[in-house]
Design a protein around this motif. Structure first.
Motif, PDB file in Angstrom:
ATOM      1  N   ARG A  81       0.049 -15.044  -6.842  1.00 53.71           N
ATOM      2  CA  ARG A  81      -0.268 -13.761  -7.475  1.00 53.71           C
ATOM      3  C   ARG A  81      -1.360 -13.036  -6.710  1.00 53.71           C
ATOM      4  N   ILE A  82      -2.437 -13.781  -6.447  1.00 51.66           N
ATOM      5  CA  ILE A  82      -3.571 -13.149  -5.765  1.00 51.66           C
ATOM      6  C   ILE A  82      -3.131 -12.625  -4.401  1.00 51.66           C
ATOM      7  N   SER A  83      -2.367 -13.442  -3.670  1.00 46.98           N
ATOM      8  CA  SER A  83      -2.021 -12.991  -2.322  1.00 46.98           C
ATOM      9  C   SER A  83      -1.031 -11.826  -2.369  1.00 46.98           C
ATOM     10  N   SER A  84      -0.279 -11.716  -3.470  1.00 38.08           N
ATOM     11  CA  SER A  84       0.651 -10.586  -3.553  1.00 38.08           C
ATOM     12  C   SER A  84      -0.088  -9.259  -3.646  1.00 38.08           C
ATOM     13  N   LEU A  85      -1.343  -9.307  -4.069  1.00 37.70           N
ATOM     14  CA  LEU A  85      -2.113  -8.064  -4.152  1.00 37.70           C
ATOM     15  C   LEU A  85      -2.261  -7.417  -2.780  1.00 37.70           C
ATOM     16  N   GLY A  86      -2.154  -8.263  -1.734  1.00 36.05           N
ATOM     17  CA  GLY A  86      -2.250  -7.736  -0.376  1.00 36.05           C
ATOM     18  C   GLY A  86      -1.186  -6.675  -0.113  1.00 36.05           C
ATOM     19  N   GLN A  87      -0.051  -6.777  -0.804  1.00 36.11           N
ATOM     20  CA  GLN A  87       1.031  -5.800  -0.624  1.00 36.11           C
ATOM     21  C   GLN A  87       0.680  -4.455  -1.262  1.00 36.11           C
ATOM     22  N   MET A  88      -0.381  -4.472  -2.036  1.00 35.20           N
ATOM     23  CA  MET A  88      -0.707  -3.287  -2.835  1.00 35.20           C
ATOM     24  C   MET A  88      -1.870  -2.502  -2.260  1.00 35.20           C
ATOM     25  N   TRP A  89      -2.445  -2.957  -1.144  1.00 32.58           N
ATOM     26  CA  TRP A  89      -3.747  -2.377  -0.791  1.00 32.58           C
ATOM     27  C   TRP A  89      -3.649  -0.888  -0.484  1.00 32.58           C
ATOM     28  N   GLY A  90      -2.501  -0.476   0.068  1.00 35.93           N
ATOM     29  CA  GLY A  90      -2.340   0.951   0.359  1.00 35.93           C
ATOM     30  C   GLY A  90      -2.492   1.778  -0.906  1.00 35.93           C
ATOM     31  N   ILE A  91      -1.796   1.321  -1.955  1.00 37.01           N
ATOM     32  CA  ILE A  91      -1.856   2.039  -3.224  1.00 37.01           C
ATOM     33  C   ILE A  91      -3.266   1.975  -3.814  1.00 37.01           C
ATOM     34  N   LEU A  92      -3.842   0.746  -3.788  1.00 38.65           N
ATOM     35  CA  LEU A  92      -5.178   0.586  -4.367  1.00 38.65           C
ATOM     36  C   LEU A  92      -6.190   1.475  -3.652  1.00 38.65           C
ATOM     37  N   PHE A  93      -6.008   1.585  -2.321  1.00 38.91           N
ATOM     38  CA  PHE A  93      -6.937   2.419  -1.561  1.00 38.91           C
ATOM     39  C   PHE A  93      -6.837   3.877  -2.007  1.00 38.91           C
ATOM     40  N   VAL A  94      -5.584   4.360  -2.135  1.00 39.85           N
ATOM     41  CA  VAL A  94      -5.403   5.762  -2.529  1.00 39.85           C
ATOM     42  C   VAL A  94      -5.981   6.003  -3.929  1.00 39.85           C
TER      43      VAL A  94
END
Lengths: 208, 453
Positions: B235-248
């Protein structure tokens, strides 16, 4: 958007004019992209070097009408403007072309008047040398572009004017030179195409 | 002698006719506005005289007045956020953010009842943070999420309904084009409206998800097969796929909240980062130019309707019609919530025939003063109106999002999508009722905004 392939002079005129509109729209797109770069640069300069770009806000303000009018005729040609399609999509044949002719005619009237109004507005700004508030950027160039954008739109509406007259006379002929308003399913189809282009089939399957 | 108010009423009637016969809303607004400005200016100058005297006196000042609108009303800094948000949305298509969001949400929520559907709702909510266009969001998730849901045995109509409803969240969660347009037309703070959309957007997603879970509990056949177990490290490592969105999200919400950046600047940085991500993901030159040309076209469409309607607004102001209508309705001896209900129903009906932008721009000049006079908060009302727009996106006969999903998946019939959607419609109505009952949910975050009074 696929334009009709007929090779009559009128169809060639429509296609040729569309090329102009398309290039103008790319200028609008270039303004849009530069707006992004300008705003990023401003943040960078302000936060990192503590030296905001002089006149940046004025420039941004001027870029909006510029962008909006460079792309005006292109958007018109591709039937991109918002309208209520309820009645239009119920009509067929001559009745449809008559309705389209009427609203196009009213559009021509408003565009001609706006050309006059915005041209006068440009002349005033040019003659008194009006500038933006902070950075003293002259405001006549964007005002001139507004008038030019209206002129380009007028040309498009005149082509459509001829196109509708032709279609009223021959309702079953291939529509040439007139924007065809997309139905809900057309919109859905084009959204689907963009999504297909963006997410390739092999990509659509997320791995586990 | 003609009273300005009479001209106002005739103008409104004429506007309705022009819009119904299919004239573009922008030009219909400008057309009626222009004639109206000429006549109202003339009518104020000519006390005794016939219609030609009125036109003669009003003609030249009227045209000059209308001619200033495109520049003076468009050259506003706050408008520049719109093209930035549009650009983010088009670039996000190519930045692989859809798949990343879906993958991540499925790791986190896949174990719940109806897990894939719940994950789809939250993934659309996440993608909404880089997209302001509901239809586009529905289109990409139809490509990514529906095949997966079908593979795990979810019924097609249900899966399609989840995506169509989830797509609507893009209208509320910033960056939202429609909220910016609302802010500009009613002259409220763009930043406040963007912040105001955030929590209601998340609440809408949670209500969707909860309804899915309840329905799957009641009818396990809806839920399909269970997904395999997922460890916390996955789960935690899947957050890596989200960083673009989280950054925006961080840039836009953070920038607007702290006031360190203007919404335009936040949008520009968001767009730039998403642009880089798209380049990294192999966006071709053709896709880039296409996306840019389409962004420009969308921006032009919105800019055009804004100046067109603002000419109309100028005329309505001269005619004093908004005030008269306001006084008339305030004179009714009914509770203000009845009036609100009537307005919301009006939007529900109009939305069946019109695109959201056209509907808002045509009605707000008259509705907005009324709302303020009734003592409702304009920021709060913006969120309610956008929620109504979302409802219209999934209700027949137009229900554009349902059509979009059917466009991507021609194998799922439209009728079954409309059947699959109706629970989400109920959820939306409940959500609106919730926001009406507790305006604080909407207003809390914008009121926390730094520097806000």
């Amino acid at each position: 958007m696929v334009l009709p392939v007929s090779d009559t002079p009128f169809a060639r005129l429509d296609r040729g004019y569309f090329m102009i509109e398309k290039s103008m729209n790319y200028i609008a797109a270039a303004f849009l992209f530069s707006l992004m770069l300008l705003a990023c640069a401003e943040v960078f300069m302000r936060k990192v070097f503590n030296s905001p770009i002089h006149g940046q806000a004025d420039l941004v303000e001027i870029m909006i009408p510029t962008m909006g009018f460079f792309g005006l005729a292109y958007c018109q040609r591709l039937a991109g403007h918002v309208r209520m399609e309820l009645l239009i999509h119920k009509l067929k044949g001559r009745a449809l072309w008559l309705a389209e002719f009427t609203s196009n005619f009213a559009t021509i009237i408003i565009v001609v008047i706006m050309i006059y109004g915005t041209w006068t507005n440009f002349l005033n700004a040019y003659e008194i040398g009006d500038t933006s508030m902070d950075a003293q950027i002259p405001v006549w160039p964007p005002k001139l572009i507004i008038t030019l954008g209206f002129c380009l739109l007028l040309g498009r509406c005149l082509i459509a004017f001829c196109g509708y007259i032709r279609l009223i006379r021959h309702p079953d002929a291939e529509p040439i030179g007139v924007p065809i308003s997309p139905t809900v399913s057309d919109i859905a189809k084009s959204e689907a195409e963009v999504a297909r282009d963006a997410i390739r089939d092999e990509d659509a399957e997320t791995r586990r | 002698m003609i009273e300005p108010i009479t001209i106002g009423l005739i103008g409104l009637g004429m506007l309705a006719v022009l819009v119904v016969i299919g004239m573009h809303v922008a030009y219909a607004g400008a057309f009626v506005g222009l004639i109206g400005i000429v006549l109202t200016i003339g009518a104020r100058r000519v006390r005794d005289g016939d219609i030609f005297d009125v036109i003669e006196k009003g003609w030249s000042p009227g045209l000059l007045n209308a001619g200033t609108v495109p520049f003076s009303e468009l050259a506003h800094y706050s408008l520049s956020v719109l093209p930035m948000f549009i650009l983010i949305g088009y670039m996000a298509f190519h930045a692989r953010l859809t798949q990343g969001a879906f993958y991540c949400m499925r790791m986190w929520f896949g174990h719940l009842p109806g897990g894939l559907a719940v994950a789809t709702v939250f993934a659309t909510a996440a993608f909404a943070a880089v997209s302001g266009a509901s239809t586009a969001t529905a289109a990409v998730f139809s490509r990514v999420a529906i095949p997966e849901m079908l593979r795990y045995g979810y019924p097609p109509g249900f899966s399609a309904g989840v995506v169509a409803a989830g797509g609507t969240l893009a209208s509320l969660i910033p960056p939202s084009g429609i909220l910016v347009i609302y802010a500009i037309i009613v002259e409220e703070s763009v930043g406040k409206l963007l912040l105001a959309g955030f929590i209601p957007g998340i609440i809408s997603a949670v209500i969707y998800a909860a309804s899915i879970m309840v329905r799957v509990k009641l009818n396990p056949a809806l839920g399909g097969e269970k997904l395999g177990d997922v460890t916390w490290s996955e789960r935690i490592s899947s957050l890596g796929q989200m960083w673009g969105i989280l950054f925006v999200v961080a840039v836009i919400m953070g920038g607007v909240y702290t006031g360190l950046m203007t919404p335009t600047e936040s949008g520009a940085i968001g767009a730039f980062v998403v642009f880089l991500l798209a380049l990294k993901n192999g966006m071709t030159k053709g896709q880039f130019l296409n996306g840019l040309a389409e962004s420009a076209k969308t921006a032009v469409m919105i800019i055009t309707i804004i100046w067109g309607i603002l000419i109309l607004v100028r005329f309505l102001g001269f005619s004093d019609l908004p005030n008269v209508i306001k006084e008339l309705i305030l004179g009714l001896d009914v509770n203000r919530y009845w009036i609100l209900l009537a307005i919301l129903l009006l939007y529900g009906v109009l939305g069946m025939f019109m695109d959201a932008i056209g509907m808002l721009l045509l009605t707000l000049p008259l509705v907005q003063p009324l709302i303020i006079a009734l003592g409702f908060d304009p920021i709060w009302f913006g969120i309610i109106v956008v929620k109504m727009v979302e409802i219209c996106l999934i209700t027949p006969p137009i229900g554009l999002n349902c059509f979009v999903v059917a466009g991507v998946r021609p194998d799922i019939p439209l009728s079954s999508i409309f059947k699959g959607i109706w629970w989400f419609f109920v959820c939306d109505v409940l959500t609106v009722a919730l926001f009406v009952a507790f305006p604080g949910i909407v207003l809390w975050l914008p009121n926390q905004m730094l520097g806000a009074n």
